[in-house]
Design a protein around this motif. Structure first.
Motif, PDB file in Angstrom:
ATOM      1  N   SER A  84     -26.019 -79.298  23.967  1.00 22.04           N
ATOM      2  CA  SER A  84     -24.767 -79.019  23.258  1.00 22.04           C
ATOM      3  C   SER A  84     -24.023 -80.327  23.069  1.00 22.04           C
ATOM      4  O   SER A  84     -23.789 -81.059  24.034  1.00 22.04           O
ATOM      5  CB  SER A  84     -23.906 -78.046  24.074  1.00 22.04           C
ATOM      6  N   LEU A  85     -23.639 -80.624  21.842  1.00 29.44           N
ATOM      7  CA  LEU A  85     -22.958 -81.892  21.574  1.00 29.44           C
ATOM      8  C   LEU A  85     -21.646 -81.985  22.348  1.00 29.44           C
ATOM      9  O   LEU A  85     -21.349 -83.023  22.941  1.00 29.44           O
ATOM     10  CB  LEU A  85     -22.699 -82.029  20.071  1.00 29.44           C
ATOM     11  N   ALA A 145     -27.731 -84.571  17.958  1.00 26.16           N
ATOM     12  CA  ALA A 145     -26.910 -83.511  17.385  1.00 26.16           C
ATOM     13  C   ALA A 145     -27.150 -83.389  15.887  1.00 26.16           C
ATOM     14  O   ALA A 145     -27.172 -82.282  15.334  1.00 26.16           O
ATOM     15  CB  ALA A 145     -25.435 -83.776  17.674  1.00 26.16           C
ATOM     16  N   ILE A 146     -27.360 -84.517  15.218  1.00 25.82           N
ATOM     17  CA  ILE A 146     -27.700 -84.492  13.792  1.00 25.82           C
ATOM     18  C   ILE A 146     -29.043 -83.791  13.597  1.00 25.82           C
ATOM     19  O   ILE A 146     -29.204 -82.948  12.705  1.00 25.82           O
ATOM     20  CB  ILE A 146     -27.732 -85.919  13.224  1.00 25.82           C
ATOM     21  N   ILE A 151     -24.022 -81.552  13.480  1.00 26.08           N
ATOM     22  CA  ILE A 151     -23.115 -82.362  12.685  1.00 26.08           C
ATOM     23  C   ILE A 151     -23.892 -82.899  11.481  1.00 26.08           C
ATOM     24  O   ILE A 151     -25.124 -82.981  11.513  1.00 26.08           O
ATOM     25  CB  ILE A 151     -22.511 -83.532  13.498  1.00 26.08           C
ATOM     26  N   PRO A 152     -23.192 -83.259  10.408  1.00 20.18           N
ATOM     27  CA  PRO A 152     -23.885 -83.709   9.201  1.00 20.18           C
ATOM     28  C   PRO A 152     -24.666 -85.011   9.401  1.00 20.18           C
ATOM     29  O   PRO A 152     -24.292 -85.856  10.224  1.00 20.18           O
ATOM     30  CB  PRO A 152     -22.741 -83.923   8.199  1.00 20.18           C
ATOM     31  N   GLY A 194     -13.098 -83.131  13.650  1.00 22.20           N
ATOM     32  CA  GLY A 194     -13.075 -83.986  12.471  1.00 22.20           C
ATOM     33  C   GLY A 194     -14.431 -84.220  11.830  1.00 22.20           C
ATOM     34  O   GLY A 194     -14.510 -84.484  10.626  1.00 22.20           O
ATOM     35  N   ILE A 195     -15.527 -84.139  12.597  1.00 24.03           N
ATOM     36  CA  ILE A 195     -16.832 -84.478  12.034  1.00 24.03           C
ATOM     37  C   ILE A 195     -17.718 -83.265  11.780  1.00 24.03           C
ATOM     38  O   ILE A 195     -18.692 -83.362  11.028  1.00 24.03           O
ATOM     39  CB  ILE A 195     -17.593 -85.480  12.924  1.00 24.03           C
ATOM     40  N   ARG A 196     -17.393 -82.136  12.386  1.00 21.86           N
ATOM     41  CA  ARG A 196     -18.215 -80.956  12.141  1.00 21.86           C
ATOM     42  C   ARG A 196     -17.858 -80.332  10.805  1.00 21.86           C
ATOM     43  O   ARG A 196     -16.691 -80.341  10.390  1.00 21.86           O
ATOM     44  CB  ARG A 196     -18.011 -79.928  13.256  1.00 21.86           C
TER      45      ARG A 196
END
Length: 213
Positions: A84-85, A145-146, A151-152, A194-196
């Protein structure tokens, strides 16, 4: 070979014991006074060595301070992979944050950063020891995670790492607010928000009877 020379000596070599004694004394002096005010004559006397011995191993008080701090901070445990990130980032940041808040390390870091800004060779060594290893681990967590799709792929990893570590150093240096577990959790949550990618809203179902006037 004499019997005496063939005997295996117990304990650490004298040079290693002297080196560790110097690092112990230096760390105490750094925490008490900071880098600029650390007196090498006092360190030598307290460690039971000559000042020439210290300068044979460390050309400046800043290099001695860096080694003393590194020896202390390298004991931070490695973060486990949870899949899990959010949990991985918390496990990356909190053990290290807890370590650096146990004693007044901010004044030591401030002194070392002053040298970083004026000595390019020292800066390279400092970054390799205190930034690169920790950022490498964080980079790996984000890349995994990517790969999982959390996440992108376009995530700016280096910027994210700065956003994660920057607030911790800010509070460490300024001492204006506590460096605690809640703060670390807030950092991770705010950065991930902010990044998800945004969650898609649930479709709106019109329950109004079309024949109702």
């Amino acid at each position: 070979m004499t019997e005496a020379s063939a005997t295996v000596r117990r304990g650490r070599p004298r040079n290693e014991k002297a080196r560790e004694a110097i690092l112990d004394v230096a760390m105490g002096a750094l925490l008490a006074h900071g880098v600029a005010a650390m007196n090498m004559d006092v360190v030598a006397a307290a460690a039971g060595v000559s000042k020439a011995t210290i300068y044979r191993w460390w050309p400046s008080k800043e290099t001695l301070a860096m080694d003393a701090l590194y020896r202390t901070w390298e004991s931070a445990p490695a973060a486990p992979d949870t899949g899990s990130l959010r949990d991985d980032l918390r496990n990356l940041l909190w053990p290290w944050t807890e370590l650096i808040t146990r004693r007044p390390y901010g004044r030591v870091i401030a002194g070392l950063l002053g040298q970083v800004l004026t000595d390019p060779d020292f800066a390279l060594t400092y970054r390799a020891r205190f930034l690169d290893q920790r950022r490498d681990h964080g980079r790996m967590i984000l890349q995994e995670a990517i790969a999982r799709g959390e996440i992108p792929a376009r995530t700016r990893i280096e910027t994210v790492l700065d956003m994660l570590y920057g607030p911790i150093y800010h509070r460490l240096m300024h001492g204006h607010a506590p460096l605690d577990r809640a703060f670390v959790d807030d950092i991770v949550d705010i950065v991930l928000d902010g990044i998800r990618p945004p969650t898609k809203p649930e479709p709106c179902h019109d329950t109004t009877d079309p024949e109702t006037p």
